[in-house]
Design a protein around this motif. Structure first.
Motif, PDB file in Angstrom:
ATOM      1  N   SER A 125       0.829  -1.208   0.000  1.00  0.00           N
ATOM      2  CA  SER A 125       0.000   0.000   0.000  1.00  0.00           C
ATOM      3  C   SER A 125       0.863   1.257   0.000  1.00  0.00           C
ATOM      4  O   SER A 125       0.578   2.226  -0.718  1.00  0.00           O
ATOM      5  N   THR A 126       1.931   1.236   0.807  1.00  0.00           N
ATOM      6  CA  THR A 126       2.826   2.386   0.868  1.00  0.00           C
ATOM      7  C   THR A 126       3.517   2.614  -0.472  1.00  0.00           C
ATOM      8  O   THR A 126       3.697   3.763  -0.906  1.00  0.00           O
ATOM      9  N   THR A 127       3.895   1.546  -1.140  1.00  0.00           N
ATOM     10  CA  THR A 127       4.527   1.666  -2.454  1.00  0.00           C
ATOM     11  C   THR A 127       3.559   2.267  -3.470  1.00  0.00           C
ATOM     12  O   THR A 127       3.936   3.123  -4.280  1.00  0.00           O
ATOM     13  N   TYR A 128       2.315   1.831  -3.431  1.00  0.00           N
ATOM     14  CA  TYR A 128       1.310   2.379  -4.346  1.00  0.00           C
ATOM     15  C   TYR A 128       1.114   3.872  -4.084  1.00  0.00           C
ATOM     16  O   TYR A 128       1.050   4.681  -5.028  1.00  0.00           O
ATOM     17  N   GLU A 129       1.041   4.253  -2.808  1.00  0.00           N
ATOM     18  CA  GLU A 129       0.892   5.666  -2.468  1.00  0.00           C
ATOM     19  C   GLU A 129       2.110   6.478  -2.904  1.00  0.00           C
ATOM     20  O   GLU A 129       1.980   7.607  -3.395  1.00  0.00           O
TER      21      GLU A 129
END
Length: 220
Positions: A125-129
């Motif tokens: 999720s952090t990578t997508y953000e």
């Protein structure tokens, strides 16, 4: 729980952008990649192309490439080692910030496909953000949650894993066979058609995720 994600990025937002523009038939399969700091990524890459002289010229002129070395020349494919020094923000983030592992990374035509093992779902999720905030067009195609067994590493469902292991242990893959598809179907109390579909889909997942991960490989 560890999470595997299959993701795609446009070639113009990633390393080797100009090489893929000038040599559109080139294909790159990264077999190993490491980030030693926030400015350099060191990949080992198998490459194919119709004209390797043209490919070498494009790689030497590519602003994302530094310290190019040819390690192996097998005629129809070559193994290169190089430094990526530009358009690598997402790789740096994945390897250093999230401490994830790149399982597969392949570039073809206008796309790069990445298969990443994240330590947990939050890291994905952090990578997508991070990509959204950085203006990168990350497309998450598939997500697999790792379980207590290793079948999730290859995108297999529990039923596919169970069927493939039973087929192996019962001698289905032996020559000559010690078990038939009907034998497997009887053991699992399912139809011949169901066992055939499980085997085909399981084989497809193994080939797709272990041998041939890349843009356009297989049908999602």
């Amino acid at each position: 729980m560890s999470t595997i994600a299959e993701m795609e990025l446009p070639a113009q937002e990633f390393a080797l952008r100009t090489t893929l523009e000038h040599v559109p038939d080139a294909e790159f399969d990264v077999v190993r990649v490491a980030a030693h700091d926030s400015k350099h990524v060191l990949p080992y890459i198998w490459a194919t192309a119709d004209d390797f002289e043209e490919l070498d010229d494009a790689l030497r002129d590519d602003p994302s490439v530094d310290d190019l070395s040819l390690l192996e020349d097998l005629g129809d494919e070559r193994l290169y080692r190089m430094n990526w020094v530009d358009q690598i923000r997402v790789v740096i983030h994945i390897l250093i910030e999230e401490e994830a592992t790149i399982l597969n990374l392949r570039g073809k035509e206008s796309r790069w496909r990445l298969r990443i093992l994240f330590p947990n779902r939050d890291a994905l999720s952090t990578t997508y953000e991070f990509c959204e905030e950085s203006g990168l067009s990350l497309d998450v195609r598939n997500i697999y949650e790792m379980s207590d067994t290793r079948h999730g590493l290859f995108g297999l469902t529990e039923e596919q894993h169970e069927t493939l292991m039973m087929a192996l242990e019962s001698g289905y893959y032996d020559v000559p066979r010690d078990a038939t598809a009907d034998d497997l179907a009887d053991s699992l109390h399912i139809s011949h058609q169901a066992i055939s579909e499980r085997l085909r889909r399981g084989h497809r997942s193994l080939v797709k995720n272990a041998l041939a991960v890349g843009p356009g490989d297989g049908r999602d």
